[in-house]
Each structure stands twice: as C-alpha cells, then as structure tokens.
Design a protein around this motif. Structure first.
Motif, PDB file in Angstrom:
ATOM      1  N   ARG A  57       0.819  -1.214   0.000  1.00  0.00           N
ATOM      2  CA  ARG A  57       0.000   0.000   0.000  1.00  0.00           C
ATOM      3  C   ARG A  57       0.856   1.270   0.000  1.00  0.00           C
ATOM      4  N   ALA A  58       2.012   1.202   0.637  1.00  0.00           N
ATOM      5  CA  ALA A  58       2.899   2.378   0.647  1.00  0.00           C
ATOM      6  C   ALA A  58       3.340   2.689  -0.783  1.00  0.00           C
ATOM      7  N   ALA A  59       3.672   1.643  -1.546  1.00  0.00           N
ATOM      8  CA  ALA A  59       4.084   1.848  -2.944  1.00  0.00           C
ATOM      9  C   ALA A  59       2.914   2.417  -3.745  1.00  0.00           C
ATOM     10  N   GLU A  60       1.732   1.845  -3.546  1.00  0.00           N
ATOM     11  CA  GLU A  60       0.558   2.294  -4.326  1.00  0.00           C
ATOM     12  C   GLU A  60       0.171   3.735  -3.974  1.00  0.00           C
ATOM     13  N   LEU A  61       0.070   4.008  -2.684  1.00  0.00           N
ATOM     14  CA  LEU A  61      -0.449   5.326  -2.277  1.00  0.00           C
ATOM     15  C   LEU A  61       0.554   6.454  -2.506  1.00  0.00           C
ATOM     16  N   THR A  62       1.850   6.130  -2.552  1.00  0.00           N
ATOM     17  CA  THR A  62       2.832   7.187  -2.843  1.00  0.00           C
ATOM     18  C   THR A  62       3.203   7.163  -4.333  1.00  0.00           C
ATOM     19  N   LYS A  63       2.511   6.350  -5.077  1.00  0.00           N
ATOM     20  CA  LYS A  63       2.755   6.200  -6.532  1.00  0.00           C
ATOM     21  C   LYS A  63       4.227   5.903  -6.816  1.00  0.00           C
ATOM     22  N   GLY A  64       4.744   4.992  -6.046  1.00  0.00           N
ATOM     23  CA  GLY A  64       6.111   4.527  -6.278  1.00  0.00           C
ATOM     24  C   GLY A  64       7.204   5.407  -5.678  1.00  0.00           C
ATOM     25  N   LYS A  65       6.800   6.485  -4.976  1.00  0.00           N
ATOM     26  CA  LYS A  65       7.845   7.339  -4.382  1.00  0.00           C
ATOM     27  C   LYS A  65       8.522   6.639  -3.210  1.00  0.00           C
ATOM     28  N   VAL A  66       7.803   5.685  -2.598  1.00  0.00           N
ATOM     29  CA  VAL A  66       8.377   4.969  -1.444  1.00  0.00           C
ATOM     30  C   VAL A  66       8.448   3.477  -1.740  1.00  0.00           C
ATOM     31  N   LYS A  67       9.594   2.903  -1.399  1.00  0.00           N
ATOM     32  CA  LYS A  67       9.741   1.450  -1.519  1.00  0.00           C
ATOM     33  C   LYS A  67      10.016   0.904  -0.117  1.00  0.00           C
ATOM     34  N   VAL A  68       9.125   0.068   0.376  1.00  0.00           N
ATOM     35  CA  VAL A  68       9.337  -0.528   1.702  1.00  0.00           C
ATOM     36  C   VAL A  68       9.945  -1.910   1.502  1.00  0.00           C
ATOM     37  N   GLU A  69      11.121  -2.102   2.059  1.00  0.00           N
ATOM     38  CA  GLU A  69      11.766  -3.428   2.001  1.00  0.00           C
ATOM     39  C   GLU A  69      11.558  -4.113   3.339  1.00  0.00           C
ATOM     40  N   VAL A  70      10.835  -5.219   3.327  1.00  0.00           N
ATOM     41  CA  VAL A  70      10.552  -5.926   4.586  1.00  0.00           C
ATOM     42  C   VAL A  70      11.580  -7.044   4.781  1.00  0.00           C
ATOM     43  N   TYR A  71      12.202  -7.050   5.942  1.00  0.00           N
ATOM     44  CA  TYR A  71      13.172  -8.101   6.297  1.00  0.00           C
ATOM     45  C   TYR A  71      12.625  -8.892   7.495  1.00  0.00           C
ATOM     46  N   PRO A  72      11.988 -10.057   7.243  1.00  0.00           N
ATOM     47  CA  PRO A  72      11.390 -10.815   8.347  1.00  0.00           C
ATOM     48  C   PRO A  72      12.405 -11.709   9.069  1.00  0.00           C
ATOM     49  N   ASN A  73      11.891 -12.429  10.089  1.00  0.00           N
ATOM     50  CA  ASN A  73      12.645 -13.537  10.697  1.00  0.00           C
ATOM     51  C   ASN A  73      14.039 -13.195  11.219  1.00  0.00           C
ATOM     52  N   SER A  74      14.240 -11.993  11.741  1.00  0.00           N
ATOM     53  CA  SER A  74      15.549 -11.557  12.268  1.00  0.00           C
ATOM     54  C   SER A  74      16.649 -11.652  11.210  1.00  0.00           C
ATOM     55  N   GLN A  75      16.261 -11.568   9.930  1.00  0.00           N
ATOM     56  CA  GLN A  75      17.234 -11.640   8.832  1.00  0.00           C
ATOM     57  C   GLN A  75      18.307 -10.556   8.975  1.00  0.00           C
ATOM     58  N   LEU A  76      17.869  -9.368   9.359  1.00  0.00           N
ATOM     59  CA  LEU A  76      18.825  -8.255   9.508  1.00  0.00           C
ATOM     60  C   LEU A  76      19.322  -8.122  10.938  1.00  0.00           C
ATOM     61  N   TYR A  77      18.383  -8.103  11.870  1.00  0.00           N
ATOM     62  CA  TYR A  77      18.754  -7.869  13.280  1.00  0.00           C
ATOM     63  C   TYR A  77      17.920  -8.712  14.226  1.00  0.00           C
ATOM     64  N   LYS A  78      18.514  -9.064  15.374  1.00  0.00           N
ATOM     65  CA  LYS A  78      17.776  -9.704  16.446  1.00  0.00           C
ATOM     66  C   LYS A  78      17.106  -8.604  17.275  1.00  0.00           C
ATOM     67  N   ASP A  79      16.348  -9.024  18.320  1.00  0.00           N
ATOM     68  CA  ASP A  79      15.553  -8.062  19.101  1.00  0.00           C
ATOM     69  C   ASP A  79      16.289  -6.796  19.524  1.00  0.00           C
ATOM     70  N   LYS A  80      17.400  -6.988  20.225  1.00  0.00           N
ATOM     71  CA  LYS A  80      18.073  -5.850  20.836  1.00  0.00           C
ATOM     72  C   LYS A  80      18.739  -4.991  19.761  1.00  0.00           C
ATOM     73  N   GLU A  81      19.361  -5.676  18.813  1.00  0.00           N
ATOM     74  CA  GLU A  81      20.062  -4.957  17.751  1.00  0.00           C
ATOM     75  C   GLU A  81      19.110  -4.133  16.893  1.00  0.00           C
ATOM     76  N   GLU A  82      17.891  -4.626  16.704  1.00  0.00           N
ATOM     77  CA  GLU A  82      17.002  -3.880  15.804  1.00  0.00           C
ATOM     78  C   GLU A  82      16.616  -2.526  16.401  1.00  0.00           C
ATOM     79  N   MET A  83      16.487  -2.478  17.720  1.00  0.00           N
ATOM     80  CA  MET A  83      16.182  -1.197  18.375  1.00  0.00           C
ATOM     81  C   MET A  83      17.342  -0.213  18.170  1.00  0.00           C
ATOM     82  N   GLU A  84      18.546  -0.728  18.334  1.00  0.00           N
ATOM     83  CA  GLU A  84      19.728   0.129  18.145  1.00  0.00           C
ATOM     84  C   GLU A  84      19.814   0.593  16.694  1.00  0.00           C
ATOM     85  N   ALA A  85      19.551  -0.342  15.780  1.00  0.00           N
ATOM     86  CA  ALA A  85      19.622  -0.014  14.348  1.00  0.00           C
ATOM     87  C   ALA A  85      18.612   1.076  13.995  1.00  0.00           C
TER      88      ALA A  85
END
Ligand code: LMR
Length: 342
Positions: A57-85
């Motif tokens: 919906r972010a892509a649709e409503l901003t007509k492509g001005k915004v791209k949201v990249e979703v990283y599930p399953n702690s792929q990027l960060y674990k709990d504590k690290e994600e807050m810091e990030a």
C-alpha cells in the motif's frame, strides 16, 4: 577597483555553491525513498502479513515514491540490535513487541505484560486505540522514535516439555521470556526460572534444553516450529503480546508532507489488516499444532486458571513503581478493571 575583488569572489563563490546545491539531490529527492522494515517473526504471522501489506500500500499510495523493504525472521537484526539499528537510522521501521521497549527506558510499556490485565481484545483496544495508548507512544519521542500504530498479535499460551496444569507444575521450569522485568516477575511468581533470550534463539534453546518452555501466542509458536520441541501446551491466555509500529523520528519528520500523509493512510489500513487477521491466525495456529500431533494441548479448567491468576496477580503491585501507578490505573480505568476484587 581592487576593493571590489573580494565581493566579486564571494558572489562567484556563492553562485558556484548554489549551482552545486541544485545538482545535489535533497535527502528525499532521489526516487524511490527506501524504508527498511525489519522484524523478527515469520512472514506468515499477523505482523508479517501486515508488514507485507504496508509495503504494497505504501508503494501504491505514494505512486512509487516509497519502496518498503521488509526483512522478516531476524534476517537483519535480532531483538536488541534492531532497536539500536532504528535509533542509528540503519533501518527506518520496526514493529517490536510491547515487551521490548523498557530497555530503552520507557518502562510504562511493561504494563502490557502484566498478567491477566486484559480479559480480551476489547479491553486491549480500549487502551491501544484510545488516549492511553497515544500517550504511551508519545513517550518514545525522547528516544528518537515516533510511534505510528499498535498492531495486535494475541494472548499467550504456556508450553514446556512437561504438562503445565496446576500452579505447582511451574516450579523449577526454565522458561524463555522476552526482555521484560514484568515477565520475569510473572514467571517467578509461579516458581518458574525465567531466562531472557532473543526470539531468534528460542527454538534452538528449547531444542537443546537450555530452557524447558516458553510463552507466546500460538501464531509465533507454530510458525517458529516450537511445537516440534515442546511436548505440552496450556491455553492459559494469561497475558497479551502485541506490537508498536515505530519509525526513526528524524527520518519520519524529514519526509515530504504528502509522502508522510500517504504512509499514514497505508499504516491505518495495515493496522486494520493486522488486527483483523490476528485472532483467526492464532486459532488456526492452535489447530495446526494439534494436527501436527507432537504436542498435547491442555485447556485449563476455570478453577486452574483462577489459581494461576491469583498466583500471578501480586505482580501488578510489585511492579507498579517500576511501570508507574498512573499508567496502570489509567489502564484499569479504561478496561473497567477493579483490582480490589482480586
Ligand atoms: C518474542 O520475542 O517472543 C516476540 O516478541 C516475537 C514477536 O515479535 O512477536
């Protein structure tokens, strides 16, 4: 005309600067604006589904001005690290569980962890969709974080490798908890031995016997395959687990106003998706755990549940100075809960 030279030089310098600035894109002029949205659960969970929906919906409503990249399953960060990030701006958006905000110093969020504080989603929504919820989100701003919404997950079940029926059954059982002092106190109140572990480390800790059991809504338990390493599950519904969707404040405030408005709309729609699917997903997950046939599911009797509540309820008082009596009383008020009746 020697005296004019410095002025000319200055003007030439300023023009050159202006020309360079015109060439330089502003922070958000490049297209698209990327929002990295990191989370720790599977895609096939209420949070995972709502995050994917938000990206679409972010892509649709901003007509492509915004791209949201979703990283599930702690792929990027674990709990504590994600807050810091998030605070450092390495990612722009998260949806941590409400139990994970106290380490930032916003201890009021641990009110959501109080055992038996909400009877059902109606009680919960009276808080999250009203002024008390809004006030709590505001408290994150001093940490460089803007709270956008609350997303539901659900009520927690207890699981372990032994049956957990009576209060005495919890004695000495090593239970994985999230990083919340209230959850620590809740487990100690029934004689269990709580251990804080990142969500991503829980399956392995259960498998290897580092801990004996845990608590989570069924959707998290099932999608992480915890039922494969937990022989028993009790539908205690003793506490709630849900999320605050948060963004880096500096990033959010710096967005063009029309983009922010479109993202707010996408967020409102995604909140509805999260909350609409949460209840059903948890019901379905329980059915799937049952069908997998590795875990015995126990529904405590009313009497057993009452005794569990009685054993855990002193945690409200015990934790009131940490959480803040004002916050707890505000929640009691909107949920019509009378603690003197306990
Ligand atoms: C947990 O750590 O158990 C949960 O907070 C995971 C989640 O994000 O639902």
């Amino acid at each position: 005309m020697r005296s004019q030279r410095p002025a000319q030089a200055l003007r030439r310098g300023l023009l050159a600067l202006a020309a360079t600035a015109a060439l330089l894109p502003s922070a958000f002029a490049q297209s698209p604006i990327v929002i990295k949205f990191s989370h720790v659960v599977a895609t096939d969970t209420p949070k995972g589904k709502a995050a994917e929906f938000f990206a679409k919906r972010a892509a649709e409503l901003t007509k492509g001005k915004v791209k949201v990249e979703v990283y599930p399953n702690s792929q990027l960060y674990k709990d504590k690290e994600e807050m810091e990030a998030l605070q450092l701006g390495s990612v722009q958006m998260l949806a941590p569980s409400l139990s994970k905000f106290a380490p930032l110093g916003v201890k009021e969020f641990e009110a959501f962890d109080l055992p038996f504080i909400f009877d059902d989603y109606n009680d919960l929504h009276a808080v999250t969709q009203g002024p008390v919820g809004a006030k709590l989100l505001k408290k994150l701003e001093s940490r460089g974080i803007t709270g956008l919404a609350y997303w539901d997950n659900g009520f927690k079940v207890m699981s372990a490798n032994k049956p957990l029926k009576a209060v005495e059954d919890y004695k000495g059982v090593k239970m994985r908890i999230q990083s919340s002092k209230v959850l620590d106190a809740q487990m100690r109140a029934v004689g269990a031995l709580p251990q804080v572990l990142a969500f991503s480390e829980t399956y392995q800790a259960l498998q290897t016997g580092v801990v004996d059991g845990t608590e989570n809504p069924p959707s998290n338990l099932y999608t992480q395959k915890m039922h494969e390493v937990q022989k028993h599950l009790s539908i205690t519904n003793h506490g709630y687990l849900g999320y605050a969707v948060v963004v880096n404040k500096k990033f959010w405030d710096g967005l063009p106003a029309d983009v922010r408005a479109a993202l707010n709309k996408a967020m409102a729609e995604s909140t509805k998706v999260a909350n609409d699917v949460a209840f059903q997903d948890n019901q379905d997950a329980l059915a799937k755990v049952k069908a997998a046939g590795k875990t015995t599911i126990y529904q405590p009797t009313l009497g057993e549940r009452f005794l569990l509540k009685k054993a855990m309820f002193p945690v409200h008082k015990q934790m009131s100075s940490r959480i803040g009596e004002e916050t707890i009383n505000e929640i009691y008020k909107v949920t019509n809960f009378d603690p003197t009746k306990m």
